[in-house]
Design a protein around this motif. Sequence first.
Motif, short mmCIF file in Angstrom:
data_model
loop_
_atom_site.label_atom_id
_atom_site.label_comp_id
_atom_site.label_asym_id
_atom_site.label_seq_id
_atom_site.Cartn_x
_atom_site.Cartn_y
_atom_site.Cartn_z
N PRO A 1 0.83 -1.21 0.00
CA PRO A 1 0.00 0.00 0.00
C PRO A 1 0.86 1.26 0.00
N ARG A 2 0.26 2.35 -0.43
CA ARG A 2 1.01 3.62 -0.51
C ARG A 2 1.21 4.27 0.85
N THR A 3 0.39 3.88 1.80
CA THR A 3 0.57 4.38 3.17
C THR A 3 0.46 3.22 4.14
N ARG A 4 1.06 3.39 5.29
CA ARG A 4 0.97 2.41 6.38
C ARG A 4 0.75 3.18 7.68
N ILE A 5 0.15 2.52 8.64
CA ILE A 5 -0.01 3.13 9.96
C ILE A 5 0.94 2.43 10.90
N LEU A 6 1.91 3.19 11.40
CA LEU A 6 2.91 2.68 12.32
C LEU A 6 2.89 3.55 13.58
N HIS A 7 2.72 2.94 14.73
CA HIS A 7 2.67 3.68 16.00
C HIS A 7 1.63 4.80 15.97
N ASP A 8 0.48 4.50 15.38
CA ASP A 8 -0.63 5.46 15.27
C ASP A 8 -0.31 6.67 14.40
N ILE A 9 0.68 6.54 13.53
CA ILE A 9 1.04 7.61 12.59
C ILE A 9 0.95 7.04 11.19
N LYS A 10 0.20 7.74 10.32
CA LYS A 10 0.12 7.32 8.92
C LYS A 10 1.34 7.85 8.20
N VAL A 11 2.08 6.94 7.54
CA VAL A 11 3.28 7.33 6.80
C VAL A 11 3.21 6.76 5.40
N GLY A 12 3.90 7.38 4.47
CA GLY A 12 3.93 6.90 3.11
C GLY A 12 3.77 8.04 2.13
N PHE A 13 3.09 7.75 1.00
CA PHE A 13 2.91 8.73 -0.06
C PHE A 13 1.44 8.86 -0.41
N ARG A 14 1.07 10.04 -0.88
CA ARG A 14 -0.27 10.28 -1.41
C ARG A 14 -0.14 11.28 -2.54
N LYS A 15 -1.11 11.27 -3.37
CA LYS A 15 -1.14 12.21 -4.49
C LYS A 15 -1.44 13.60 -3.93
N GLY A 16 -0.61 14.57 -4.29
CA GLY A 16 -0.83 15.94 -3.84
C GLY A 16 -2.03 16.56 -4.53
N LYS A 17 -2.73 17.43 -3.82
CA LYS A 17 -3.91 18.09 -4.39
C LYS A 17 -3.51 19.20 -5.34
N GLY A 18 -2.36 19.78 -5.12
CA GLY A 18 -1.94 20.91 -5.94
C GLY A 18 -2.79 22.13 -5.65
N ARG A 19 -2.37 23.27 -6.19
CA ARG A 19 -3.18 24.47 -6.03
C ARG A 19 -2.93 25.39 -7.20
N LEU A 20 -3.94 26.10 -7.56
CA LEU A 20 -3.86 27.00 -8.70
C LEU A 20 -3.09 28.26 -8.30
N LYS A 21 -2.30 28.76 -9.25
CA LYS A 21 -1.49 29.93 -8.97
C LYS A 21 -1.39 30.76 -10.25
N TRP A 22 -1.51 32.07 -10.14
CA TRP A 22 -1.35 32.92 -11.30
C TRP A 22 -0.73 34.25 -10.88
N GLN A 23 -0.12 34.92 -11.85
CA GLN A 23 0.54 36.20 -11.59
C GLN A 23 -0.48 37.33 -11.52
N SER A 24 -1.43 37.33 -12.47
CA SER A 24 -2.36 38.43 -12.57
C SER A 24 -3.78 37.91 -12.77
N ALA A 25 -4.66 38.22 -11.82
CA ALA A 25 -6.06 37.80 -11.95
C ALA A 25 -6.69 38.44 -13.19
N VAL A 26 -6.34 39.67 -13.46
CA VAL A 26 -6.90 40.37 -14.64
C VAL A 26 -6.46 39.65 -15.91
N GLY A 27 -5.20 39.24 -15.95
CA GLY A 27 -4.70 38.52 -17.13
C GLY A 27 -5.43 37.21 -17.34
N VAL A 28 -5.67 36.47 -16.27
CA VAL A 28 -6.39 35.20 -16.37
C VAL A 28 -7.83 35.46 -16.82
N ILE A 29 -8.46 36.47 -16.28
CA ILE A 29 -9.84 36.81 -16.67
C ILE A 29 -9.91 37.16 -18.15
N ASN A 30 -8.96 37.96 -18.61
CA ASN A 30 -8.94 38.32 -20.04
C ASN A 30 -8.76 37.09 -20.92
#
Length: 171
Positions: free
Chosen positions: A70-99
């Motif tokens: 599995p991609r994660t395991r629970i060891l000593h009540d702590i989940k460890v491993g890997f998961r897919k990152g959610k990512g986040r949207l980022k832009w320099q100029s909101a006006v530019g994106v709107i245009n």
Amino acid sequence: MNIHTIEQLTAEYAAAHRALAGFATELDDELQHIKRQRRERLNALISQAADAKLKLKAAIEQAPALFDKPRTRILHDIKVGFRKGKGRLKWQSAVGVINKIKQLFDDECGVLIKTEEKPNKDALEKLPTAELKRLGITIEGAGDQVVIRPVEGDIDKLVDALLVDELGEGE
């Protein structure tokens, strides 16, 4: 009711307020002392946990094969491993994106561009009462209100908070 009675009641309140403020000051001093006493230990524990987490993260990053399935395991009540990152949207100029959205996705502008309309309180407060009434706006709490506020120092905020908690009222 006369001003002499009001003066006497004010004197009683002032004495009760001074006593409460004195106790609140003592209490605040004790709390600050406890915070200073515990701050060193808290900082040490934070540092210890952060160091342990960094070491664990480095170890997991060096051994991704251990987390294929599995991609994660629970060891000593702590989940460890890997998961897919959610990512986040980022832009320099909101006006530019709107245009660009308007240029490339004209049919979907209403979905891709958020338009928010709401009354501007700062501007509305400058209008005369008659105009506000025409707009269906009423003014609450504009009449005379009793004022009982000590003209003292910073500790009064704590005293006021204690009084609000006890009396269930605010000024």
